[in-house]
Design a protein around this motif. Structure first.
Motif, PDB file in Angstrom:
ATOM      1  N   ASP A 194     -33.730  -8.035 -23.324  1.00 58.64           N
ATOM      2  CA  ASP A 194     -32.467  -8.751 -23.474  1.00 58.64           C
ATOM      3  C   ASP A 194     -32.543  -9.839 -24.548  1.00 58.64           C
ATOM      4  OD1 ASP A 194     -34.116 -10.505 -22.146  1.00 58.64           O
ATOM      5  OD2 ASP A 194     -32.660 -11.040 -20.593  1.00 58.64           O
ATOM      6  N   SER A 217     -32.091 -11.570 -28.045  1.00 65.62           N
ATOM      7  CA  SER A 217     -31.048 -11.377 -29.051  1.00 65.62           C
ATOM      8  C   SER A 217     -31.682 -10.971 -30.376  1.00 65.62           C
ATOM      9  CB  SER A 217     -30.235 -12.655 -29.216  1.00 65.62           C
ATOM     10  OG  SER A 217     -31.080 -13.757 -29.504  1.00 65.62           O
ATOM     11  N   ASN A 256     -29.253  -6.570 -26.376  1.00 64.71           N
ATOM     12  CA  ASN A 256     -28.517  -7.685 -26.976  1.00 64.71           C
ATOM     13  C   ASN A 256     -28.711  -7.624 -28.484  1.00 64.71           C
ATOM     14  OD1 ASN A 256     -27.136 -10.026 -27.489  1.00 64.71           O
ATOM     15  ND2 ASN A 256     -28.589 -11.389 -26.472  1.00 64.71           N
ATOM     16  N   THR A 299     -27.196  -7.227 -32.479  1.00 66.87           N
ATOM     17  CA  THR A 299     -26.090  -7.477 -33.405  1.00 66.87           C
ATOM     18  C   THR A 299     -26.451  -6.923 -34.776  1.00 66.87           C
ATOM     19  OG1 THR A 299     -25.422  -9.507 -32.270  1.00 66.87           O
ATOM     20  CG2 THR A 299     -24.665  -9.230 -34.528  1.00 66.87           C
ATOM     21  N   PHE A 335     -30.758 -16.420 -32.537  1.00 72.87           N
ATOM     22  CA  PHE A 335     -31.427 -15.123 -32.391  1.00 72.87           C
ATOM     23  C   PHE A 335     -32.925 -15.301 -32.160  1.00 72.87           C
ATOM     24  CE2 PHE A 335     -27.541 -14.072 -34.636  1.00 72.87           C
ATOM     25  CZ  PHE A 335     -27.116 -12.941 -33.947  1.00 72.87           C
ATOM     26  N   HIS A 336     -33.467 -14.414 -31.341  1.00 69.07           N
ATOM     27  CA  HIS A 336     -34.904 -14.415 -31.067  1.00 69.07           C
ATOM     28  C   HIS A 336     -35.665 -13.586 -32.102  1.00 69.07           C
ATOM     29  CE1 HIS A 336     -33.090 -15.289 -27.072  1.00 69.07           C
ATOM     30  NE2 HIS A 336     -34.091 -16.147 -27.018  1.00 69.07           N
TER      31      HIS A 336
END
Length: 243
Positions: free
Chosen positions: A82, A84, A106, A108, A154-155
């Protein structure tokens, strides 16, 4: 935003973009249409038409192995499913599909080409994947280089060829590369990871480009080539961590 394939051919058009004797620290890349939105709009408009007519998803940037390499790294380092993840310059969105199939939820994808977003949206719809969020950077590449505040937190950020394309922009490419680094720093969380695959830049050059606010975490193995008795890599793949 940019095309290429591991192994034979290296990075396609981008790999031959150096000016004779040039170095990327200055004006070492010859200006090219590959750095313009107009070029990529035309590319993805053709690919969208081909997909609609024949179901062909189009070019896989740097080949299928490049996607596998990045996903394996994320799995090896136990990046939460999960977490990002931002795909910078998502193009046809095939990498988003592979991330989703690997369980990441997750995700984008952004691209400054409306044609790319239409193509990726069509491919994702065909795959039946509803958990992927697509966002378009509006107007042109400067919008990503000056991103909205929403593009943050964001990760993991991933780039396969977009930084290469920016390096070929006919107008102020050196300044745009600096803006890219600043935008990346705003988009990525502290201790977050940046995975970059490049056919124009060597490891040492990328270390120099991302020296402010980032440190090398790991170099990923890529195919080697031999020419004239010397061996090297046609593609550089590095993982940086934001400090």
């Amino acid at each position: 935003m940019s095309e290429g394939a591991d192994g034979g051919g290296g990075g396609g058009d981008g790999a031959s973009a150096r000016s004779p004797g040039g170095s990327p620290g200055g004006d070492g890349f010859a200006p090219s249409a590959l750095g313009t939105r107009e070029h990529w709009d035309a590319v993805y408009e053709r690919e969208l038409q081909t997909f609609q007519e024949y179901g062909d998803t189009g070019e896989i940037w740097f080949g299928e192995e490049s996607m596998t390499r990045l996903i394996r790294w994320m799995q090896k380092h136990k990046i939460p499913l999960d977490a990002s993840v931002l795909d910078i310059g998502t193009g046809n969105g095939v990498f988003l599909v592979e991330l989703a199939k690997s369980g990441f939820s997750n995700i984008t994808g952004i691209d400054y080409s409306p044609s790319a977003i239409r193509l990726s949206g069509s491919i994702i719809e065909k795959e039946g994947l509803s958990n992927i969020k697509l966002k378009r950077i509006l107007i042109q590449v400067e919008d990503f280089l000056n991103p909205s505040t929403k593009l943050s937190g964001f990760h993991v950020c991933i780039d396969k060829g977009t930084f290469d394309a920016i390096s070929l922009h006919p107008d102020s490419a050196v300044e745009k590369r600096k803006q890219y680094v600043q935008s990346l720093s705003r988009a990525l969380n502290v201790k977050g990871f940046f995975l970059i695959t490049s056919c124009n830049w060597t490891k040492e050059e990328l270390l120099n480009e991302f020296s402010e606010g980032f440190e090398l975490f790991e170099e990923l193995p890529t195919p080697k080539f031999t020419f004239g008795g010397r061996s090297g890599n046609s593609v550089a793949a590095l993982v940086f961590q934001k400090t």
